[in-house]
Motif scaffolding. Structure first.
Motif, PDB file in Angstrom:
ATOM      1  N   ALA A 186      -7.206   8.628  -2.205  1.00 50.10           N
ATOM      2  CA  ALA A 186      -6.633   7.882  -1.080  1.00 50.10           C
ATOM      3  C   ALA A 186      -5.192   7.495  -1.375  1.00 50.10           C
ATOM      4  O   ALA A 186      -4.767   7.421  -2.520  1.00 50.10           O
ATOM      5  N   LYS A 187      -4.466   7.248  -0.307  1.00 47.33           N
ATOM      6  CA  LYS A 187      -3.080   6.815  -0.446  1.00 47.33           C
ATOM      7  C   LYS A 187      -2.900   5.486   0.260  1.00 47.33           C
ATOM      8  O   LYS A 187      -3.648   5.138   1.164  1.00 47.33           O
ATOM      9  N   LEU A 188      -1.888   4.747  -0.177  1.00 44.23           N
ATOM     10  CA  LEU A 188      -1.575   3.458   0.418  1.00 44.23           C
ATOM     11  C   LEU A 188      -0.192   3.530   1.055  1.00 44.23           C
ATOM     12  O   LEU A 188       0.756   4.016   0.443  1.00 44.23           O
ATOM     13  N   LYS A 189      -0.085   3.051   2.272  1.00 45.50           N
ATOM     14  CA  LYS A 189       1.197   2.947   2.964  1.00 45.50           C
ATOM     15  C   LYS A 189       1.671   1.515   2.782  1.00 45.50           C
ATOM     16  O   LYS A 189       1.019   0.578   3.228  1.00 45.50           O
ATOM     17  N   ILE A 190       2.812   1.350   2.115  1.00 42.32           N
ATOM     18  CA  ILE A 190       3.321   0.034   1.764  1.00 42.32           C
ATOM     19  C   ILE A 190       4.594  -0.230   2.557  1.00 42.32           C
ATOM     20  O   ILE A 190       5.522   0.574   2.520  1.00 42.32           O
ATOM     21  N   LEU A 249      11.511 -14.258  -7.565  1.00 46.54           N
ATOM     22  CA  LEU A 249      11.538 -14.123  -9.012  1.00 46.54           C
ATOM     23  C   LEU A 249      12.017 -12.723  -9.394  1.00 46.54           C
ATOM     24  O   LEU A 249      11.738 -11.752  -8.682  1.00 46.54           O
ATOM     25  N   PRO A 250      12.740 -12.609 -10.521  1.00 43.81           N
ATOM     26  CA  PRO A 250      13.251 -11.295 -10.935  1.00 43.81           C
ATOM     27  C   PRO A 250      12.155 -10.240 -11.078  1.00 43.81           C
ATOM     28  O   PRO A 250      12.356  -9.076 -10.736  1.00 43.81           O
ATOM     29  N   ASN A 251      10.981 -10.653 -11.547  1.00 43.09           N
ATOM     30  CA  ASN A 251       9.881  -9.714 -11.706  1.00 43.09           C
ATOM     31  C   ASN A 251       9.436  -9.157 -10.351  1.00 43.09           C
ATOM     32  O   ASN A 251       9.157  -7.967 -10.216  1.00 43.09           O
ATOM     33  N   GLU A 252       9.383 -10.009  -9.337  1.00 45.42           N
ATOM     34  CA  GLU A 252       8.993  -9.562  -7.999  1.00 45.42           C
ATOM     35  C   GLU A 252      10.033  -8.606  -7.422  1.00 45.42           C
ATOM     36  O   GLU A 252       9.691  -7.603  -6.816  1.00 45.42           O
ATOM     37  N   ARG A 253      11.309  -8.887  -7.641  1.00 47.38           N
ATOM     38  CA  ARG A 253      12.375  -7.996  -7.153  1.00 47.38           C
ATOM     39  C   ARG A 253      12.296  -6.633  -7.833  1.00 47.38           C
ATOM     40  O   ARG A 253      12.500  -5.601  -7.196  1.00 47.38           O
ATOM     41  N   ARG A 254      11.986  -6.634  -9.135  1.00 47.31           N
ATOM     42  CA  ARG A 254      11.853  -5.373  -9.861  1.00 47.31           C
ATOM     43  C   ARG A 254      10.698  -4.535  -9.331  1.00 47.31           C
ATOM     44  O   ARG A 254      10.818  -3.315  -9.195  1.00 47.31           O
ATOM     45  N   LEU A 311      -0.909   0.503  -9.537  1.00 48.67           N
ATOM     46  CA  LEU A 311      -0.227   0.181  -8.283  1.00 48.67           C
ATOM     47  C   LEU A 311      -0.847  -1.047  -7.633  1.00 48.67           C
ATOM     48  O   LEU A 311      -0.134  -1.928  -7.154  1.00 48.67           O
ATOM     49  N   ARG A 312      -2.152  -1.138  -7.649  1.00 46.70           N
ATOM     50  CA  ARG A 312      -2.816  -2.308  -7.064  1.00 46.70           C
ATOM     51  C   ARG A 312      -2.452  -3.581  -7.814  1.00 46.70           C
ATOM     52  O   ARG A 312      -2.284  -4.635  -7.224  1.00 46.70           O
ATOM     53  N   GLY A 313      -2.293  -3.493  -9.122  1.00 46.71           N
ATOM     54  CA  GLY A 313      -1.877  -4.649  -9.906  1.00 46.71           C
ATOM     55  C   GLY A 313      -0.481  -5.101  -9.534  1.00 46.71           C
ATOM     56  O   GLY A 313      -0.212  -6.303  -9.425  1.00 46.71           O
ATOM     57  N   ALA A 314       0.430  -4.153  -9.314  1.00 46.64           N
ATOM     58  CA  ALA A 314       1.790  -4.486  -8.910  1.00 46.64           C
ATOM     59  C   ALA A 314       1.791  -5.096  -7.508  1.00 46.64           C
ATOM     60  O   ALA A 314       2.489  -6.080  -7.253  1.00 46.64           O
ATOM     61  N   LEU A 315       1.000  -4.531  -6.619  1.00 42.65           N
ATOM     62  CA  LEU A 315       0.937  -5.041  -5.252  1.00 42.65           C
ATOM     63  C   LEU A 315       0.335  -6.442  -5.200  1.00 42.65           C
ATOM     64  O   LEU A 315       0.709  -7.253  -4.361  1.00 42.65           O
ATOM     65  N   PHE A 316      -0.576  -6.732  -6.108  1.00 42.73           N
ATOM     66  CA  PHE A 316      -1.186  -8.055  -6.154  1.00 42.73           C
ATOM     67  C   PHE A 316      -0.140  -9.133  -6.397  1.00 42.73           C
ATOM     68  O   PHE A 316      -0.244 -10.243  -5.887  1.00 42.73           O
ATOM     69  N   LYS A 317       0.902  -8.797  -7.175  1.00 40.04           N
ATOM     70  CA  LYS A 317       1.953  -9.768  -7.489  1.00 40.04           C
ATOM     71  C   LYS A 317       2.925  -9.994  -6.336  1.00 40.04           C
ATOM     72  O   LYS A 317       3.649 -10.978  -6.325  1.00 40.04           O
ATOM     73  N   HIS A 332       2.649 -11.348  -0.809  1.00 42.53           N
ATOM     74  CA  HIS A 332       3.314 -12.176   0.194  1.00 42.53           C
ATOM     75  C   HIS A 332       4.564 -11.499   0.764  1.00 42.53           C
ATOM     76  O   HIS A 332       5.137 -11.999   1.718  1.00 42.53           O
ATOM     77  N   LEU A 333       4.965 -10.366   0.200  1.00 41.08           N
ATOM     78  CA  LEU A 333       6.170  -9.668   0.651  1.00 41.08           C
ATOM     79  C   LEU A 333       5.883  -8.360   1.387  1.00 41.08           C
ATOM     80  O   LEU A 333       6.760  -7.840   2.070  1.00 41.08           O
ATOM     81  N   VAL A 334       4.687  -7.811   1.226  1.00 42.84           N
ATOM     82  CA  VAL A 334       4.397  -6.479   1.748  1.00 42.84           C
ATOM     83  C   VAL A 334       3.173  -6.456   2.633  1.00 42.84           C
ATOM     84  O   VAL A 334       2.330  -7.362   2.593  1.00 42.84           O
ATOM     85  N   LYS A 335       3.066  -5.380   3.417  1.00 41.99           N
ATOM     86  CA  LYS A 335       1.875  -5.085   4.200  1.00 41.99           C
ATOM     87  C   LYS A 335       1.347  -3.743   3.674  1.00 41.99           C
ATOM     88  O   LYS A 335       2.117  -2.794   3.525  1.00 41.99           O
ATOM     89  N   VAL A 336       0.062  -3.677   3.378  1.00 43.97           N
ATOM     90  CA  VAL A 336      -0.524  -2.468   2.797  1.00 43.97           C
ATOM     91  C   VAL A 336      -1.590  -1.924   3.733  1.00 43.97           C
ATOM     92  O   VAL A 336      -2.450  -2.666   4.209  1.00 43.97           O
TER      93      VAL A 336
END
Length: 60
Positions: A2-6, A16-21, A43-49, A52-56
């Motif tokens: 499966a693929k995710l559209k982000i 936070l700098p980590n979120e921007r990265r 990818l799911r771990g990154a999206l979890f952080k 509040h900024l993205v729609k998946v």
């Protein structure tokens, strides 16, 4: 697999700098920019952080 559209729905400025990265590493530059990635655990771990900024959405 499966693929995710982000889609970036909120600006990463003043976050936070980590979120921007994470946003930049996903290839999201501006609000409403969209990318499609394979659904992996990393990818799911990154999206979890930055939930509040993205729609998946799930793309088959």
């Amino acid at each position: 697999m499966a693929k995710l559209k982000i889609t970036l729905i909120h600006s990463a400025a003043h976050r936070l700098p980590n979120e921007r990265r994470i946003v930049k590493s996903l290839g999201l530059n501006r609000i409403n920019s969209t990318t499609t990635k394979k659904d992996t655990a990393a990818l799911r771990g990154a999206l979890f952080k930055i939930t509040h900024l993205v729609k998946v959405e799930l793309v088959k």
